[in-house]
Design an enzyme around this catalytic site. Structure first.
Site, mmCIF file in Angstrom:
data_model
loop_
_atom_site.group_PDB
_atom_site.id
_atom_site.type_symbol
_atom_site.label_atom_id
_atom_site.label_comp_id
_atom_site.label_asym_id
_atom_site.label_seq_id
_atom_site.Cartn_x
_atom_site.Cartn_y
_atom_site.Cartn_z
ATOM 1 N N ASP A 1 -6.948 -1.561 -4.497
ATOM 2 C CA ASP A 1 -7.991 -1.223 -3.519
ATOM 3 C C ASP A 1 -8.955 -0.190 -4.099
ATOM 4 O OD1 ASP A 1 -6.656 -2.858 -1.658
ATOM 5 O OD2 ASP A 1 -5.542 -1.168 -0.823
ATOM 6 N N ASP B 1 0.849 -1.183 0.000
ATOM 7 C CA ASP B 1 0.000 0.000 0.000
ATOM 8 C C ASP B 1 0.885 1.234 0.000
ATOM 9 O OD1 ASP B 1 -2.495 -1.339 0.117
ATOM 10 O OD2 ASP B 1 -2.287 -1.597 2.278
#
Length: 158
Positions: A133, A115
Site C-alpha cells: 500500500d 495489513d
C-alpha cells in the site's frame, strides 16, 4: 526497464516477507506498540482501499484480483514506453507495480490482504496498511509529480 522491474520485484519480496513475518509473529488484531502513534497490528482486508466492499460476500476478491492483474499488465507496458531518462515516472510506475503485485499475491493466496502498519493519534486510527500500500501511494504521488513537472515544462518547450 530491467532495473525498474528488478526494483518492483525486490519490493514485492520485501512486502511478502514482512507479511509472512507478521503472520507468524501476531495473532489477528493483536497489537505491538512500537513508538507513540505507531503500532504493528495484524489486520485483514477483503476489500479495496479503506476496506471498500470488504463485506461484499467474496466476489470482490476476484474483482480486485482482476483489476490488479490488468493494472499490472498496463503498468508493464507503460514502463516499456517510459524513456530511461524519465526516472521519476519510471520509479513511480515501478512502485505502483510492486504494490499491485504484492497485494494481488495476498488476494490469490489468502483471499484477503494482510495489513499491519497502524498509525494513530489518541483514539483515531488510520486504516491499517502494508508495504505494498505504501509503495502504491508513494508511486502514485511520484507519477502526479512527474505529470506536474512535464506540464510546467511543456509551455517552455513550445
Amino acid at each position: 526497464m530491467g532495473a525498474r522491474l528488478a526494483l518492483a520485484a525486490l519490493l514485492v519480496m520485501l512486502d511478502q516477507a514482512s507479511k509472512l513475518a507478521v503472520l507468524r509473529l501476531l495473532e489477528p488484531y493483536q497489537t505491538i506498540p512500537l513508538v507513540p502513534g505507531f503500532n504493528l497490528t495484524l489486520a485483514f482486508n477483503r476489500g479495496a482501499s479503506f476496506s471498500f466492499l470488504a463485506d461484499a460476500g467474496g466476489w470482490q476478491r476476484w474483482l480486485f484480483s482482476g483489476m490488479a492483474l490488468a493494472a499490472s499488465v498496463i503498468i508493464v507496458v507503460l514502463l516499456r514506453r517510459t524513456p530511461p531518462a524519465d526516472r521519476l515516472n519510471g520509479l513511480g510506475l515501478s512502485l505502483v507495480l510492486s504494490g499491485a503485485v504484492g497485494n494481488l499475491i495476498d488476494r490469490l493466496w489468502l483471499g484477503h490482504v494482510v495489513d499491519f502498519f497502524d498509525v494513530y493519534y489518541r483514539a483515531w486510527h488510520f486504516p491499517a496498511f502494508n508495504i505494498a500500500d505504501s509503495a502504491i501511494t508513494v508511486g502514485a504521488a511520484l507519477l502526479v509529480l512527474g505529470m506536474w513537472r512535464q506540464e510546467r515544462a511543456a509551455p517552455a518547450s513550445q
